[in-house]
Write an enzyme that holds these catalytic residues in place. Sequence first.
Site, PDB file in Angstrom:
ATOM      1  N   HIS A 185      -1.457   6.795   8.126  1.00 24.98           N
ATOM      2  CA  HIS A 185      -0.654   5.666   8.605  1.00 24.98           C
ATOM      3  C   HIS A 185       0.830   5.945   8.407  1.00 24.98           C
ATOM      4  O   HIS A 185       1.636   5.813   9.341  1.00 24.98           O
ATOM      5  CB  HIS A 185      -1.083   4.400   7.850  1.00 24.98           C
ATOM      6  CG  HIS A 185      -0.351   3.157   8.238  1.00 24.98           C
ATOM      7  ND1 HIS A 185      -0.927   2.134   8.956  1.00 24.98           N
ATOM      8  CD2 HIS A 185       0.923   2.747   7.999  1.00 24.98           C
ATOM      9  CE1 HIS A 185      -0.048   1.165   9.144  1.00 24.98           C
ATOM     10  NE2 HIS A 185       1.087   1.506   8.557  1.00 24.98           N
ATOM     11  N   GLU A 186       1.197   6.345   7.195  1.00 16.61           N
ATOM     12  CA  GLU A 186       2.618   6.588   6.920  1.00 16.61           C
ATOM     13  C   GLU A 186       3.116   7.827   7.672  1.00 16.61           C
ATOM     14  O   GLU A 186       4.267   7.868   8.112  1.00 16.61           O
ATOM     15  CB  GLU A 186       2.849   6.743   5.423  1.00 16.61           C
ATOM     16  CG  GLU A 186       2.359   5.579   4.569  1.00 16.61           C
ATOM     17  CD  GLU A 186       2.804   4.218   5.069  1.00 16.61           C
ATOM     18  OE1 GLU A 186       3.937   4.098   5.579  1.00 16.61           O
ATOM     19  OE2 GLU A 186       2.016   3.257   4.956  1.00 16.61           O
ATOM     20  N   GLY A 211       0.805  -1.199   0.000  1.00 15.46           N
ATOM     21  CA  GLY A 211       0.000   0.000   0.000  1.00 15.46           C
ATOM     22  C   GLY A 211       0.843   1.256   0.000  1.00 15.46           C
ATOM     23  O   GLY A 211       0.591   2.192  -0.755  1.00 15.46           O
ATOM     24  N   ALA A 212       1.863   1.274   0.870  1.00 18.67           N
ATOM     25  CA  ALA A 212       2.732   2.439   0.982  1.00 18.67           C
ATOM     26  C   ALA A 212       3.910   2.056   1.866  1.00 18.67           C
ATOM     27  O   ALA A 212       3.943   0.981   2.462  1.00 18.67           O
ATOM     28  CB  ALA A 212       1.981   3.628   1.572  1.00 18.67           C
ATOM     29  N   MET A 213       4.889   2.972   1.957  1.00 13.22           N
ATOM     30  CA  MET A 213       6.080   2.734   2.776  1.00 13.22           C
ATOM     31  C   MET A 213       6.543   4.036   3.402  1.00 13.22           C
ATOM     32  O   MET A 213       6.604   5.070   2.734  1.00 13.22           O
ATOM     33  CB  MET A 213       7.207   2.129   1.921  1.00 13.22           C
ATOM     34  CG  MET A 213       8.516   1.925   2.662  1.00 13.22           C
ATOM     35  SD  MET A 213       8.349   0.750   4.032  1.00 13.22           S
ATOM     36  CE  MET A 213       9.809   1.191   4.989  1.00 13.22           C
ATOM     37  N   GLU A 214       6.910   3.953   4.685  1.00 12.40           N
ATOM     38  CA  GLU A 214       7.183   5.124   5.503  1.00 12.40           C
ATOM     39  C   GLU A 214       8.613   5.646   5.412  1.00 12.40           C
ATOM     40  O   GLU A 214       9.177   6.102   6.414  1.00 12.40           O
ATOM     41  CB  GLU A 214       6.869   4.813   6.982  1.00 12.40           C
ATOM     42  CG  GLU A 214       7.788   3.780   7.649  1.00 12.40           C
ATOM     43  CD  GLU A 214       7.302   2.347   7.561  1.00 12.40           C
ATOM     44  OE1 GLU A 214       7.761   1.519   8.366  1.00 12.40           O
ATOM     45  OE2 GLU A 214       6.465   2.057   6.684  1.00 12.40           O
TER      46      GLU A 214
END
Length: 845
Positions: free
Chosen positions: A297-298, A262-265
């Site tokens: 979230h990220e 979904g995504a990455m921080e």
Amino acid sequence: MADTHILTQIDAAERARLLHVDSYDVALDLTVGDTTFISRSRVRFSCNEPGANTFIEIAAEDIRSATLNGQPVDISAYTRQDGLALSGLAADNDLVVEAECRYSSSGQGLHRMTDRADGESYLYSQFEVADAQQMFACFDQPDLKAQFGLTVTMPEHWRAISNMPASGETITDGKRTVQFEQSPRMSTYITALCAGPYHEVTTEHDGFTFGLYCRQSMKQYLDPESVFEITRQGFDHFHDAFGVRYPLPKYDQVFAPEYNMGAMENFGCVTIAESSFLFRSQVTDFEREQLANVILHELAHMWFGDLVTMRWWDDLWLNESFAEWASHWANVEATRYTGAWTTFLSLRKNWGYRQDQLPTTHPVYTDMPDVEAVATNFDGITYAKGASILKQLVAYVGIDSFKTGLAAYFQKHQWGNATFDDLLGALEAASGRELREFADTWLATAGVSTLRPEVSVDADGNYTSVAVRQEVPSEHPTLRTHRIGVGLYNLVDGSLVRSERIELDVTGELTEIPELVGKPRPDVLLLNDDDLTYCKLRLDAESMATVVEHIAGFEDSLARALCWAAAWDMLRDGELPARDFMRLATSGLPAEADINLVSAVHRQVGTAISYADPGVAPQLREDLAATAKRVMLAAEPGGDMQRAWARAFASAARSDADLSLLRGWLDGDGIPEGLTVDTDLRWHLVVCLVGLGAVPESAIDAELERDNTADGERLSLIARAIVPTAEAKAAAWERITTEEGLPNFARRSLMSGFAHPDQVELLRPYVERYLEAVDGMWKRLGTEQAIEFISTAFPRLVVEPATLAATDAWLADESRSGAMRRGVLEGRDDIDRALRARARDAKAG
């Protein structure tokens, strides 16, 4: 298995004891070709035991040179699996490694894609868990933090985005060289680089620069203000809540193509899946809320994960659970998505409940012996169950004490590494409560409890006894303490109105509720009202009968979501026949006003039909199609409900008349007023119709010609795999299992389209072919990709005893690793559960 070093926790702990890393200076040349790039890494680090030996990870095609303190390093024994050995360390060390590294097509490492729309290439990095080594030489573990400097040489028309702002650039001979400011101390896995002719939009907020990036061919779909609005709201909320300001000067978000997750921080340079969240077509508030949740979230990770980082991956659960909890909390408190806890229950907690009932369930806190084990634990327990427990913890200590403890934790451990014990200590100090027993009960044990009401009434309809029975699986027999609400609801003019609510602690096997004795039995007795605890929920027979007829009567969406979740759990556990769940779906869902609940149940009805007696499944699908069509036609033109039910209708349609109607939509005929048959809906129609043989395979070519983009290619692969012929299945399987260099997005797309509920005869031969392929795919692919194949390609739609028998025969070979067996075990459980559900449904007939 993997083509990179598999770091063990023991080796990481020893290396952390031995070393302190000061800085990395990394220079990349991205102009040498389309397949490889040049990486030069200078690493300054100290050693507590001069003369000791260690190693550094670098996943290179070729190491051109390496020097340690000015002396050549022996590179003759180097392999990607072992890393580069370093011997005779000094107290202070200066290591320089120059290597040729390969661009990735797997979504891990430094991924490169070429846009079919304009021929331009785009890069982005994805380093979690331990793939920074694919871009530069590093001690690739989270507790060896360092400062990072990065210099990138690239084509002149490209731009580069990294963790820090650029400090300067030069242009020479058609090449642009960008130098970035040195970063504060951070872990290797959250360093980042995105490069290519990215489209850029920037804004300012509260002293920070916000950047937003996407491919040039996608810029017309970018909605900067919507993304920036959520980002601003999140920044303000977290600044107020966490007591420490965001520590970097800028915050970038990059929509990345061909993205795995979904995504990455990445610190200050978040990557987000373009295909999921850069909307090319009309979407509902369900999708918009999901994007808001991802953004928040990220953003929460900037504090929890990036500023303060886990020491080792056994605290991965805390990293993800915190961001999961914080994003929903921020959505409710700071954005317009005030019903986010309803979505959390309907989507995320249901994910956790499913994962927690599989044979591969595990405690929230799990030992991670090596980095390969980490990849198997990005699951519903790590995210959703952990977040549910944190939500309970917040309720237990109080939000003010929780925020006070968080602020103290961030201030004490910023730029360093910490553990759950550190956080627990801060929360205990802030709240004055002892939390260790709570943590042990909820985090160190696996399994989910079921809370079931046991009631008796007198002749006048008044309760003579009410109790809550806690049931636990025999494999994980932990009886936990649950703080729950109990709501009493009565029908008033068609609405279910809460007349009373009490809170109590459920402990042990049976907990009496004496406060309810003598009270009239309500139309619905709802345990876990307001969703305070993590549990499966049951309703008594009278309450369930009311819910089936009047579920839309609850004014609160969370109460409705609890009843939908209870029905779903009862279906999966064989207590509710599939035909009754579908009756609830076709009678209650049309009146549902919450698009998130509608979307969540739409995701469940396909499984529910597969749980039905095969003799009645076609009728259930026909009833669903008729309901969806009716609701779609009655919905507000152009509204969320019209679009959601139109997609549901397309998925369920089987009759000649319905398929003819859908074909007409592709030609612009018979489209309901207000419904936009745009790119994404067109592809949905094509996939549905191709899968049923209702349009020829040439329809895929025609649609790809209309949508000759990267996303069009992805969707066309799904459509080609779903073609209902033996030849199409064989061709897709051949590509999935044997094609060298197949990008991971392509394999995922082919697997996504391969299985269709109406194609069981075509899929049956692939039970054995799948089992035969697992060992080879495990050896050939990277860890994440192999795990994805094993899970996604499992033949779940072949719900037959023969599938169980073949799977059991495969599992009988205990020499296969646990990580490899996991997806097969989970697939087996799905087949076994479906067979039991079908047997239950057949009895209802």
